[in-house]
Design an enzyme around this catalytic site. Structure first.
Site, PDB file in Angstrom:
ATOM      1  N   CYS A   1      -6.254 -30.949 -39.761  1.00  0.00           N
ATOM      2  CA  CYS A   1      -5.167 -31.635 -39.047  1.00  0.00           C
ATOM      3  C   CYS A   1      -4.275 -32.387 -40.019  1.00  0.00           C
ATOM      4  O   CYS A   1      -3.262 -32.959 -39.613  1.00  0.00           O
ATOM      5  CB  CYS A   1      -5.686 -32.535 -37.930  1.00  0.00           C
ATOM      6  SG  CYS A   1      -6.009 -34.244 -38.375  1.00  0.00           S
TER       7      CYS A   1
ATOM      8  N   SER B   1      -4.077 -25.426 -68.424  1.00  0.00           N
ATOM      9  CA  SER B   1      -5.328 -24.706 -68.231  1.00  0.00           C
ATOM     10  C   SER B   1      -5.799 -24.112 -69.564  1.00  0.00           C
ATOM     11  O   SER B   1      -4.978 -23.527 -70.277  1.00  0.00           O
ATOM     12  CB  SER B   1      -5.121 -23.579 -67.223  1.00  0.00           C
ATOM     13  OG  SER B   1      -6.306 -22.856 -67.065  1.00  0.00           O
TER      14      SER B   1
ATOM     15  N   HIS C   1     -13.506 -23.363 -66.410  1.00  0.00           N
ATOM     16  CA  HIS C   1     -13.365 -21.998 -66.918  1.00  0.00           C
ATOM     17  C   HIS C   1     -14.456 -21.618 -67.911  1.00  0.00           C
ATOM     18  O   HIS C   1     -14.833 -22.412 -68.759  1.00  0.00           O
ATOM     19  CB  HIS C   1     -12.009 -21.851 -67.627  1.00  0.00           C
ATOM     20  CG  HIS C   1     -10.847 -21.867 -66.688  1.00  0.00           C
ATOM     21  ND1 HIS C   1     -10.429 -20.741 -66.027  1.00  0.00           N
ATOM     22  CD2 HIS C   1     -10.037 -22.869 -66.277  1.00  0.00           C
ATOM     23  CE1 HIS C   1      -9.397 -21.057 -65.252  1.00  0.00           C
ATOM     24  NE2 HIS C   1      -9.138 -22.342 -65.385  1.00  0.00           N
TER      25      HIS C   1
ATOM     26  N   VAL D   1       6.525 -45.910 -70.459  1.00  0.00           N
ATOM     27  CA  VAL D   1       6.951 -46.138 -71.837  1.00  0.00           C
ATOM     28  C   VAL D   1       8.415 -45.724 -71.936  1.00  0.00           C
ATOM     29  O   VAL D   1       8.772 -44.589 -71.615  1.00  0.00           O
ATOM     30  CB  VAL D   1       6.075 -45.339 -72.815  1.00  0.00           C
ATOM     31  CG1 VAL D   1       6.636 -45.422 -74.236  1.00  0.00           C
ATOM     32  CG2 VAL D   1       4.643 -45.865 -72.781  1.00  0.00           C
TER      33      VAL D   1
ATOM     34  N   LYS E   1      -3.337 -17.331 -65.998  1.00  0.00           N
ATOM     35  CA  LYS E   1      -4.609 -16.628 -65.954  1.00  0.00           C
ATOM     36  C   LYS E   1      -4.668 -15.765 -64.706  1.00  0.00           C
ATOM     37  O   LYS E   1      -5.648 -15.110 -64.449  1.00  0.00           O
ATOM     38  CB  LYS E   1      -5.742 -17.640 -65.977  1.00  0.00           C
ATOM     39  CG  LYS E   1      -5.729 -18.399 -67.282  1.00  0.00           C
ATOM     40  CD  LYS E   1      -7.024 -19.092 -67.544  1.00  0.00           C
ATOM     41  CE  LYS E   1      -7.130 -19.570 -68.976  1.00  0.00           C
ATOM     42  NZ  LYS E   1      -5.883 -19.699 -69.684  1.00  0.00           N
TER      43      LYS E   1
ATOM     44  N   ARG F   1       2.593 -27.249 -65.332  1.00  0.00           N
ATOM     45  CA  ARG F   1       1.795 -27.146 -66.555  1.00  0.00           C
ATOM     46  C   ARG F   1       2.601 -27.649 -67.751  1.00  0.00           C
ATOM     47  O   ARG F   1       3.808 -27.435 -67.825  1.00  0.00           O
ATOM     48  CB  ARG F   1       1.410 -25.697 -66.803  1.00  0.00           C
ATOM     49  CG  ARG F   1       0.679 -25.005 -65.658  1.00  0.00           C
ATOM     50  CD  ARG F   1       0.627 -23.518 -65.952  1.00  0.00           C
ATOM     51  NE  ARG F   1      -0.042 -22.719 -64.937  1.00  0.00           N
ATOM     52  CZ  ARG F   1       0.580 -22.162 -63.899  1.00  0.00           C
ATOM     53  NH1 ARG F   1       1.867 -22.350 -63.714  1.00  0.00           N
ATOM     54  NH2 ARG F   1      -0.087 -21.409 -63.043  1.00  0.00           N
TER      55      ARG F   1
ATOM     56  N   ILE G   1      -1.562 -30.010 -72.913  1.00  0.00           N
ATOM     57  CA  ILE G   1      -2.817 -29.688 -72.226  1.00  0.00           C
ATOM     58  C   ILE G   1      -2.496 -29.040 -70.888  1.00  0.00           C
ATOM     59  O   ILE G   1      -1.981 -29.676 -69.977  1.00  0.00           O
ATOM     60  CB  ILE G   1      -3.677 -30.951 -71.988  1.00  0.00           C
ATOM     61  CG1 ILE G   1      -3.845 -31.770 -73.270  1.00  0.00           C
ATOM     62  CG2 ILE G   1      -5.019 -30.558 -71.382  1.00  0.00           C
ATOM     63  CD1 ILE G   1      -4.620 -31.134 -74.371  1.00  0.00           C
TER      64      ILE G   1
ATOM     65  N   CYS H   1     -11.879 -34.263 -39.211  1.00  0.00           N
ATOM     66  CA  CYS H   1     -11.987 -32.939 -39.849  1.00  0.00           C
ATOM     67  C   CYS H   1     -12.986 -32.974 -41.005  1.00  0.00           C
ATOM     68  O   CYS H   1     -13.741 -32.042 -41.205  1.00  0.00           O
ATOM     69  CB  CYS H   1     -10.635 -32.472 -40.355  1.00  0.00           C
ATOM     70  SG  CYS H   1      -9.346 -32.417 -39.098  1.00  0.00           S
TER      71      CYS H   1
ATOM     72  N   CYS I   1      -6.018 -39.114 -38.211  1.00  0.00           N
ATOM     73  CA  CYS I   1      -6.551 -40.274 -38.914  1.00  0.00           C
ATOM     74  C   CYS I   1      -5.482 -41.055 -39.667  1.00  0.00           C
ATOM     75  O   CYS I   1      -5.717 -42.206 -40.031  1.00  0.00           O
ATOM     76  CB  CYS I   1      -7.696 -39.885 -39.843  1.00  0.00           C
ATOM     77  SG  CYS I   1      -7.192 -38.913 -41.272  1.00  0.00           S
TER      78      CYS I   1
END
Lengths: 581, 419
Positions: free
Chosen positions: A531, A426, A132, A254, A338, A399, A424, A496, A536
């Protein structure tokens, strides 16, 4: 305190007496009970807005349902019992891994723990990868400070860690009714914010971005926006930290801490009790819980979900640069996001989103059709080329929001040997490189305060992490030479994304191993294409089984308990056959 | 051109049933043919289709997939066809010839070819592409992947399984997993009619007491590590889930047979025009696409229900590619009445007289007692009566074209009530 009384008056009128505020140590504590989760969140915001103290801890009980317990790995052993690292980092997201890496610049014993089977499994793999410019954050905030520092570090850090990064810029588009001179007027504000900006009239805008919707009239362009692979960066930080001596313990949760006289004396995990000198709290959506265990809680995390959709690479004509979003008057008012946008990822897909929804659940990553449609309906205002048929997959992230809507980056307030990198969200990815440096310094300072010893530089520190070769992106001669050396690099497994067997095997032999289908996918992108691993997937499973010398039915999709297959077929066993079919 | 490049008349991309037939047909015409296959072994999806029922039209007998493939593979050895297996086409560039950039364990190679035959088949639609939401645990497979795990790798992907989609692969996997000891709770189909062939409904579901639920779909997955349950909902006539009809079904596996998408990413890079109805290339009766020298055949043109017709289209395209000479092409369009979903080919080349052309088409919905009229403007070329027509069953007719066709004429397929 007069203003706490005021908050209580407000709370009483808004929440009819079921919520109460009072001072606890140096922060504000909310208590009470409420059946509506959104009301609990609203009370938190209201308190934070008028809070005369530093920090809101929201302990209003939710009576509307049961919050699922934090998922804890089933593994129980004593593999870490008795360890006493100088610094223990809790949380293997991009911030925790960056901190661990920066700590290895010093001669320290560093241990990072994460409860998941890989790093970057929560918010750090579940975001849009945008770097950002810092458009809508307050200049006085920690977010602003670290976003600005972090943004400027990306060329260097991505160079050192060999992670693809593109600085393509961001458009903020405006409908025709907004006069272009009005945009010029905003340039003063961007200058004050320290964000380079450019005004584009309609003609110029469509020259640069012919895929945008024709009824847009102008745009602001911010050249400092960029795009990075968020889990790619996290894994690279982790690998470099390990290379430089840090120890990573995954599937390590923890469970509790012993705190005596403002000092954490022991940390209990599912792998034994540890005695770290300093603890770093980089536990993302769980950072409030970790702070509470450390008897150092002065903030609360309230989870906020958001869903992003990813389009097929072949449909990336909507946006040529990195990011575009459209601002309509009032459209993001009151919503804590945002607003998302149309983002061209560093790998060339268009990514749409995210939306935002408050939720009491910290790790429910389920998606819902409604949020895909909400996001799509919004993003078609930027480019009408977008539609559901172009979407190949979607994901939900959560978030770690605080009621102050800011990062909590500081030494412990009540407990001496903890440092927080909490709340923490965005622009956390953008800020991560700067947070890594700053929090590592704080941890070193805390260590000095406790032991009186300043750690020396690590003479063996190597900032460079060598990436897994990406054969499809290589110049031909280099690719040919690599195949000549190791023919597996010429065997394409993921059609792909054009990923070779050599790359998949290399992903299994890294400093931070993650021998699962998803682990391979995050490291080399096998299965990321249109796909979605249909072709795969079985091949990757077979390669993992062969390389690790395990039966196919032991191969995991992601973490423990995610085996793909069951025991060999009964008919084969009875016939004594099997093998090559 | 670069002189050290291998040069061919026909380069066939993909060695499934369409590509094998195309390569053999082109070689029979005397062409230098390169057959390129991504996998180590030729045969495409036939390799994993251990059930029988292949070849009834072509060979008059019921063969298993690998047996059907073998009929073609066994003919390869006596030919001059060059095979590049475990080789990936990373790009095709058009200059005076086509330059195919190949990647394999042997390194990088650019080969040149006068013509290309695309026989790239299909991929399966995924859970995300049919808006299945909830969590993303282990245990959600496309039917083809589940089939690969079962038949090629010899492992069981399911113990307690829900199948979404009544397409043929879904039905066949319902039987296969049952035979291997899994419990198949049911096959769920969002449409009000089953998608698979009647013979598969009878032999795969009815004979094994596996229930088929119509107008129901899977909307959500549950479970964090392994799938623990799915949410099933009734759907309305637009196949949208109806609120309040949701039920939760405990299972460890969801197998999806929710449609195939022709793989045309290489075709798109060559600028080949695609048909929005078939999702495949627009071709003429030779499989010739809108790009000169680029042919297409098999499931990348349109999804077939019988492999026999895939082979047929491969032979047509392969032989035509071998005969290909640069020149101006003229063609007329093929138009259908609204009750037809599509017709392949979409164009008829009138540059040379082809005599008989084969038309493949499907109806949009189930119809009874219809008469098909194929006419060139006002000239009726053929009429055929159908008692029963269903979308899952592709229809094939051969039509004799008149000797002269005007440039401005149109070939019509008209399906009307009989009588």
């Amino acid at each position: 305190m007069a203003s706490i009384q005021k908050i209580n008056r407000l709370l009483a009128s808004e929440f009819m007496g079921c919520v109460e505020a009072r001072q606890e140590r140096a922060h504000l504590l909310l208590t009470g009970a409420c059946a509506d989760w959104r009301e609990i969140v609203r009370a938190g915001y209201l308190a934070a807005k008028h809070n005369p103290l530093a920090g809101v801890v929201n302990k209003i009980e939710w009576t509307g349902g049961e919050i699922p317990k934090t998922r804890i790995p089933e593994t129980r052993d004593n593999s870490l019992d008795g360890l006493a690292p100088d610094v223990m980092v809790i949380g293997g997201g991009v911030v925790g891994c960056a901190i661990a890496r920066e700590l290895t610049r010093k001669k320290l014993s560093v241990l990072l723990v994460d409860k998941e089977a890989d790093v970057a499994l929560h918010a750090s793999s579940r975001n849009d990868g945008m770097i950002h410019p810092g458009l809508d954050i307050k200049k006085s905030s920690q977010k602003y400070h670290y976003n600005r520092l972090g943004n400027a570090m990306f060329e260097k850090i991505c160079g050192e860690l060999q992670v693809p990064f593109k600085r393509g810029g961001q458009y903020l588009c405006f409908p025709k009714k907004i006069p272009v001179p009005a945009l010029y007027a905003t340039k003063l504000y961007w200058a004050y914010m320290g964000i380079p900006s450019r005004v584009l009239g309609k003609k110029r805008l469509f020259q640069e971005e012919p895929g945008l919707r024709r009824d847009l009239g102008s745009a602001l362009f911010f050249s400092t926006a960029g795009s990075v692979c968020p889990y790619g960066l996290t894994i690279a930080y982790a690998e470099n930290a390990i290379q430089n001596g840090a120890r990573f313990a995954l599937q390590t949760a923890v469970l509790g801490m012993d705190v005596t006289d403002g000092t954490i004396t022991a940390v209990r995990t599912n792998r034994g009790t540890l005695y770290p000198k300093v603890i770093v709290n980089a536990a993302g959506v769980f950072s409030g819980d970790i702070a509470a265990m450390a008897d150092d809680q002065f903030f609360s995390i309230h989870p906020r979900r958001g869903t992003n959709s990813i389009c097929d690479k072949k449909y990336s004509d909507a946006i040529a640069r990195q990011h575009a979003s459209t601002l309509f008057t009032g459209h993001s008012k009151g919503a804590h996001t945002k607003g998302g946008g149309v983002i061209r990822t560093v790998h060339g897909n268009l990514l749409l989103g995210p939306d935002a929804a408050e939720s009491p659940e910290k790790e429910n990553f389920a998606t819902a059709q409604a949020s895909i449609q909400t996001v799509l309906a919004k993003q078609v205002k930027t480019s009408d080329k977008l539609h559901q048929g172009r979407i190949i997959t979607y994901f939900t992230g959560i978030r770690a929001s605080t009621y102050e809507e800011d990062f909590v980056v500081c030494r412990g307030r009540y407990t001496k040997n903890i440092v927080h990198a909490a709340g923490i969200q965005s622009p956390g990815l953008t800020a991560a490189p700067a947070l890594g440096v700053a929090v590592a310094q704080m941890a070193v300072a805390a260590l000095f305060d406790i032991t009186g010893i300043a750690p020396r530089e690590n003479p063996k520190f190597n900032p460079v992490r060598e990436a897994i070769p990406n054969t499809a992106e290589m110049p031909s001669d280099e690719r040919a030479a690599l195949i000549a050396k190791n023919p597996n690099f010429g065997v394409i497994v993921c059609r792909c994304e054009e990923i070779s067997k050599g790359e998949i095997i290399a992903a299994l032999q890294r400093p931070l191993p993650c021998a699962s289908i998803d682990g391979v996918k995050r490291r080399v992108r096998a299965g990321m294409g249109r796909c979605q691993g249909g072709f795969c997937g079985p091949q990757v499973a077979k390669i993992i089984a062969d390389e690790k010398g395990i039966p196919l039915e032991a191969v995991l999709k992601s973490g423990e308990g995610s085996e793909l297959l069951f025991a060999p077929l009964k008919t084969r066993a009875e016939e004594g056959g099997g093998g090559d079919a | 051109m670069r002189e050290n490049c291998r040069t061919f008349d026909v380069a066939v991309v993909g060695a499934g049933p369409a590509g094998l037939a195309a390569a053999l047909a082109a070689e029979r015409q005397g062409s230098r043919v390169l057959l390129i296959e991504r996998e180590a072994r030729l045969g495409g999806i036939l390799k994993q289709c251990v059930h029988d029922g292949f070849g009834l039209v072509r060979f008059g007998e019921k063969l298993a997939g690998p047996e059907y493939a073998h009929r073609f593979l066994s003919r390869l050895s006596g030919t001059s066809i060059q095979i590049a297996a475990l080789t990936f086409v990373s790009a095709i560039k058009k200059t005076d010839l086509f330059g195919l950039e190949l990647v394999s364990a042997h390194g990088l190679e650019t080969v040149l070819s006068k013509t290309i035959v695309l026989a790239t088949g299909c991929r399966e639609r995924t859970a995300q592409q049919v808006a299945i939401h909830g969590t993303r645990p282990a245990g959600v497979f496309t039917a083809g992947s589940a089939q690969y795990y079962t038949n090629i790798l010899g492992k069981l992907p399911a113990k307690r399984c829900v199948i979404l989609g009544s397409g043929d692969i879904g039905l066949i996997m319902a039987r296969r997993l049952t035979l291997e000891g899994a419990k198949v709770l049911g096959v769920y189909e969002a449409k009000s009619v089953p998608s698979g062939l009647p013979r598969n409904l009878a032999q795969c579901l009815h004979d094994f007491d596996i229930p088929l639920y119509l107008s129901k779909t899977v909307t959500r997955c549950f479970g964090d590590a392994r799938l623990t349950a799915v949410e099933i909902a009734d759907v309305d006539e637009n196949m949208r889930p109806i609120d309040g009809t949701q039920q939760i079904l405990d299972c460890d596996t969801l197998v999806l047979s929710v449609g195939l998408i022709p793989e045309n990413e290489l075709a798109e890079t060559l600028g080949v025009a695609l048909d929005s109805a078939t999702k495949g290339a627009v071709t003429d009766q030779d499989g010739h696409t809108s790009v000169d020298g680029v042919f297409a055949c098999g499931n990348c043109v349109h999804v077939n229900d019988l492999v026999d017709y895939v082979s047929e289209s491969g032979e047509t395209a392969g032989a035509a590619a071998a005969r290909y000479a640069v020149g101006t092409r003229k063609s007329i369009p093929v138009r259908t009445s609204d009750n037809l979903l599509y017709c392949v080919p979409q164009k008829i080349s009138i540059t040379k007289n082809n005599g008989e052309v084969v038309l493949y088409f499907r109806v949009k919905r189930e119809l009874q007692n219809r008469r098909l009229t194929v006419r060139l403007e006002e000239r009726t070329l053929l009429q055929k009566n159908y008692k029963q027509m269903r979308p899952p069953e592709m229809e094939r007719i051969a039509v004799k074209l008149p000797e002269t066709i005007g440039e401005n004429e149109t070939l019509y397929l008209q399906l009307e009530v009989n009588g």
